[in-house]
Design a protein around this motif. Structure first.
Motif, PDB file in Angstrom:
ATOM      1  N   GLY A  58      -3.478  -7.677  -1.422  1.00  0.00           N
ATOM      2  CA  GLY A  58      -4.584  -7.150  -0.608  1.00  0.00           C
ATOM      3  C   GLY A  58      -5.767  -8.099  -0.604  1.00  0.00           C
TER       4      GLY A  58
ATOM      5  N   ASP B   1     -11.297  -8.399  -3.413  1.00  0.00           N
ATOM      6  CA  ASP B   1     -11.999  -7.383  -4.193  1.00  0.00           C
ATOM      7  C   ASP B   1     -11.083  -6.206  -4.554  1.00  0.00           C
ATOM      8  OD1 ASP B   1     -11.802  -6.808  -1.550  1.00  0.00           O
ATOM      9  OD2 ASP B   1     -13.686  -5.679  -1.437  1.00  0.00           O
ATOM     10  N   ASP B   2      -9.953  -6.109  -3.897  1.00  0.00           N
ATOM     11  CA  ASP B   2      -9.004  -5.028  -4.210  1.00  0.00           C
ATOM     12  C   ASP B   2      -7.609  -5.504  -3.854  1.00  0.00           C
ATOM     13  OD1 ASP B   2      -7.859  -2.664  -4.868  1.00  0.00           O
ATOM     14  OD2 ASP B   2      -8.320  -1.698  -2.950  1.00  0.00           O
ATOM     15  N   PRO B   3      -6.963  -6.162  -4.766  1.00  0.00           N
ATOM     16  CA  PRO B   3      -5.699  -6.844  -4.429  1.00  0.00           C
ATOM     17  C   PRO B   3      -4.490  -5.913  -4.259  1.00  0.00           C
ATOM     18  CG  PRO B   3      -6.285  -7.234  -6.712  1.00  0.00           C
ATOM     19  CD  PRO B   3      -7.407  -6.438  -6.127  1.00  0.00           C
ATOM     20  N   GLU B   4      -4.600  -4.658  -4.680  1.00  0.00           N
ATOM     21  CA  GLU B   4      -3.443  -3.762  -4.527  1.00  0.00           C
ATOM     22  C   GLU B   4      -3.236  -3.438  -3.043  1.00  0.00           C
ATOM     23  OE1 GLU B   4      -4.994  -0.773  -7.080  1.00  0.00           O
ATOM     24  OE2 GLU B   4      -3.725  -1.367  -8.753  1.00  0.00           O
TER      25      GLU B   4
END
Lengths: 129, 457
Positions: free
Chosen positions: A37, A40-43
Motif C-alpha cells: 500500500g 504511511d500505511d503499507p497494508e
C-alpha cells in the motif's frame, strides 16, 4: 486445484462483464506481483468482489465502512499472481485518477491460495521498487 | 481662420486629455499594486493552510506509529507520544480551519470535517482499544485501522490538490489582472507623454504663429499710419502702441493728408475687429477717405460716401464689422476746423482754458445708411486737436478701473503742450496705468494750431 478453478472462473466472469480488454491494463495477466500500500500505511485491502472494491473507493464514509467485512487486510510484501483485470474500473472518491481492478491469487502468507480484488496501485511488479 | 479656431479648440481640449491620461495611469498603477497586495495576503493564507495540512498528516502518522510502537514494545513512552501527537493535531486543525474560512473554501472545510471524524473514529475504535489491550489485536481492528487510514489518506490528497489548484488559479488570475492594469497604466503614462509633447508643440506653434501675426500687423500698422507731414501754421505729433497680446493687435488707423494749400485732412478710426484682417482694412480706410476727401472736402459727405463703399466692400460678408471714425478738414490759417464723427468719441480740443470733447455727429460706419452732420469749430492760436482711439478712454488701471472720457481729458490737460511730446506722454501714461501692459492698441494724433504765429516760426 480448487483455487485454480476459482481463478479461471474469476477471469471468465470478469471478461464476460466488461468489454474492456486486459491488454489496456497496467499489469499483465499471469504477472507475479507483491502487495504494497502507501508509505504511511503499507497494508492492503483485498476484496471479495471488484464491485465492493469500487464501492469502497467511491462510496461515502458510511458506505465504505459498511463494506469492511468483505475485505482482508493483507500484510505488505505478500506475493500474488494477476489472474484478471478490468481496466479503469475504480474511481476513488477524493482522488483525481482512475485505476484498474485486478484479480489476484495470493501465493504466500496467511491467505495463501485465496483470490480477491485489488487496485493496481496496491501492487508492485516483482523485482521493482 | 477655421484652422486657427480648431487649433484653439484643440489647445483647450488637450489639457483635459492630459489630466485624464494621468488620472487613468495613476489609478491603474494603484489597482495593480492593490492586486499584488491582495494576492500576497490570499497566497499567505493558502500557504498557511498547506502547512497546517502537512502538519496534520504528519501528526496523524505519528499517532499511528505510536500505537504500532506500543503494540510491538509495550513501552509507555509510545502512549505519551500518542497523546502528544493528538494534541498537536488539534492545534493544526484549528489553524487550517481559520485559513480555509478566510479563503471561503467551504468544500475543503467539509473534507476536513470528514478527515477529523475519521481520525476520531480511528482513535476510539482502533487506537484506544489497542492501547488498552495490546495482546488482543484482531483482524477487525486491523481492518478498521486500514479503513481509517485509507480515508484520511484520500482526503488529505484531495485537500492538497484543492489548495494547490486554488493557489495556481489565484496566481494565474492575479497575473492576468496585473498585466491588464499594468498595460492600462503604461498606456495612460504613454498617452500623458504624447499629449504633453503634443501640447508643447501646439503651444510653441501657436506662439510662433501669434508672434508672426503680431509682427505682420505691427508692420502693416506702421506702414499704414501716416508719417507726420509738415503743414503750415501747425505742429503735429503722433504715437502708436500695439497691444501686449497678439490677439488684441490691429484695427487702429490715423491719417493726416494735405488736401490743398490751405486745407488738410485729419482722420482717426478704429475697426471693430482685431488681427491681420483688421490691419489690412485700415489701408482701405486710409486711402478711400483720402480719395473721397480730395473730391469732396466736407467731413459729413466724406463719412457718408465712405459708409456706402464700406457697406458694399465689407459688411455684406461680415455684418458684425463696423468702424468708428473722426474726420476733420482743417484750415489752420483761418483757424477753424470742419469735422464729422461717426461714433468716435475720443476727439478733444485742448484750449487755454481746458479740454473740450468734440461731439459725435452720426452712428458708427457699417451699421446703417445715415447722413453725417458736419460741424465747425473755431480754433485759437495754441489750441491742440487731440484724436485718439478707444485705447485711451478704455484704458484700465491695475484694479480694472476704466479711464473714461473725463480721465482722458484730465490726462490731456496735464500733458505737455508740444504735440509730439503730448502723444508720447499719453501713450506712456496709459502703459504705466496698466502696469506696463497694453490691453488694446492706442493711436494718438495731436495737431496744434499756430495761426499766424506759424508763419513767423
Amino acid at each position: 486445484m480448487r483455487s485454480l478453478l476459482a481463478a479461471m472462473l474469476l477471469v471468465a466472469f470478469a471478461g464476460a462483464l466488461t468489454g474492456a480488454s486486459p491488454a489496456d491494463c497496467r499489469m499483465h495477466l499471469h504477472e507475479k506481483v507483491a502487495l504494497l500500500g502507501g508509505m504511511d500505511d503499507p497494508e492492503v485491502f483485498v476484496w471479495d468482489s471488484r464491485f465492493r472494491l469500487a464501492a469502497y473507493q467511491t462510496g461515502t464514509y458510511d458506505v465504505a465502512k459498511s463494506l469492511l467485512p468483505h475485505a482482508w487486510v493483507i500484510p505488505p510484501g505478500t506475493r500474488a499472481i494477476v489472474i484478471a483485470c478490468v481496466p479503469n474500473f475504480v474511481h476513488p472518491r477524493y482522488r483525481g485518477f482512475t485505476d484498474d481492478a485486478l484479480g489476484i491469487i495470493m501465493l504466500n502468507g496467511p491467505y495463501r491460495g485465496r483470490s480477491g480484488w485489488v487496485m493496481s496501485r496496491d501492487l508492485r511488479r516483482m523485482g521493482s521498487r | 481662420m477655421k484652422q486657427r479656431d480648431s487649433s484653439v479648440r484643440l489647445r483647450r481640449v488637450l489639457p483635459v486629455g492630459l489630466v485624464a491620461a494621468l488620472v487613468i495611469a495613476l489609478w491603474a498603477a494603484y489597482e495593480a499594486h492593490a492586486n499584488v497586495s491582495a494576492t500576497f495576503d490570499r497566497q499567505t493564507q493558502i500557504q498557511q493552510a498547506q502547512v497546517s495540512l502537512e502538519e496534520l498528516v504528519r501528526y496523524q502518522i505519528d499517532e499511528e506509529n505510536s500505537v504500532r510502537g506500543y503494540i510491538a514494545t509495550k513501552d509507555v513512552f509510545y502512549k505519551g507520544q500518542y497523546a502528544d501527537a493528538a494534541g498537536k493535531m488539534a492545534a493544526s486543525e484549528r489553524a487550517m480551519r481559520a485559513a480555509l474560512l478566510a479563503q471561503g473554501m467551504t468544500d475543503v472545510q467539509g473534507q476536513l470535517d470528514d478527515y477529523v471524524a475519521s481520525q476520531n473514529d480511528w482513535r476510539s475504535h482502533v487506537a484506544d482499544p489497542t492501547i488498552a489491550h495490546p495482546d488482543r489485536h484482531t483482524d477487525d481492528i486491523d481492518k478498521r485501522g486500514k479503513f481509517y487510514t485509507d480515508q484520511e489518506s484520500a482526503i488529505s490528497e484531495s485537500v492538497r490538490t484543492a489548495l494547490a489548484d486554488r493557489n495556481t488559479r489565484l496566481a494565474r488570475d492575479t497575473l492576468a489582472s496585473i498585466n491588464l492594469w499594468s498595460l492600462i497604466s503604461v498606456v495612460g503614462f504613454a498617452s500623458f507623454g504624447v499629449i504633453s509633447f503634443w501640447m508643447a508643440n501646439a503651444n510653441a506653434a501657436a506662439r510662433r504663429e501669434l508672434g508672426r501675426d503680431k509682427t505682420t500687423i505691427e508692420t502693416l500698422q506702421t506702414v499704414y499710419l501716416s508719417q507726420t507731414i509738415p503743414l503750415p501754421h501747425c505742429e503735429v505729433g503722433s504715437a502708436y502702441a500695439a497691444a501686449s497680446s497678439a490677439f488684441a493687435v490691429g484695427g487702429d488707423v490715423y491719417d493726416m493728408y494735405r488736401l490743398s494749400e490751405r486745407n488738410a485732412l485729419i482722420m482717426i478710426a478704429d475697426v471693430s475687429g482685431k488681427g491681420v484682417d483688421a490691419a489690412v482694412l485700415t489701408a482701405f480706410i486710409k486711402f478711400t477717405i483720402r480719395s473721397i476727401a480730395l473730391r469732396r472736402p466736407e467731413p459729413g459727405r466724406i463719412l457718408a460716401e465712405f459708409n456706402t463703399a464700406f457697406a458694399h466692400a465689407y459688411t455684406v460678408d461680415n455684418p458684425s464689422l463696423f468702424v468708428s471714425m473722426f474726420v476733420g478738414v482743417l484750415d489752420p490759417e483761418a483757424s477753424y476746423m470742419q469735422y464729422a464723427s461717426a461714433g468716435h468719441d475720443s476727439a478733444f480740443i485742448r484750449r487755454s482754458n481746458g479740454v473740450q470733447q468734440l461731439a459725435v455727429t452720426g452712428p458708427v460706419l457699417g451699421v446703417m445708411e445715415e447722413p453725417f452732420e458736419t460741424r465747425t469749430v473755431q480754433l485759437a492760436d495754441g489750441d491742440t486737436i487731440v484724436l485718439a482711439t478707444d485705447g485711451l478712454t478704455e484704458a484700465r488701471d491695475r484694479d480694472g478701473e476704466l479711464l473714461r472720457e473725463q480721465g482722458a481729458m484730465d490726462l490731456i490737460e496735464r500733458s505737455s503742450p508740444e504735440p509730439q511730446r503730448m502723444a508720447d506722454e499719453l501713450v506712456a501714461k496709459v502703459r504705466s496705468l496698466g502696469g506696463n501692459h497694453m490691453r488694446d492698441d492706442l493711436a494718438i494724433l495731436a495737431v496744434r494750431v499756430l495761426g499766424t504765429r506759424g508763419d513767423r516760426a
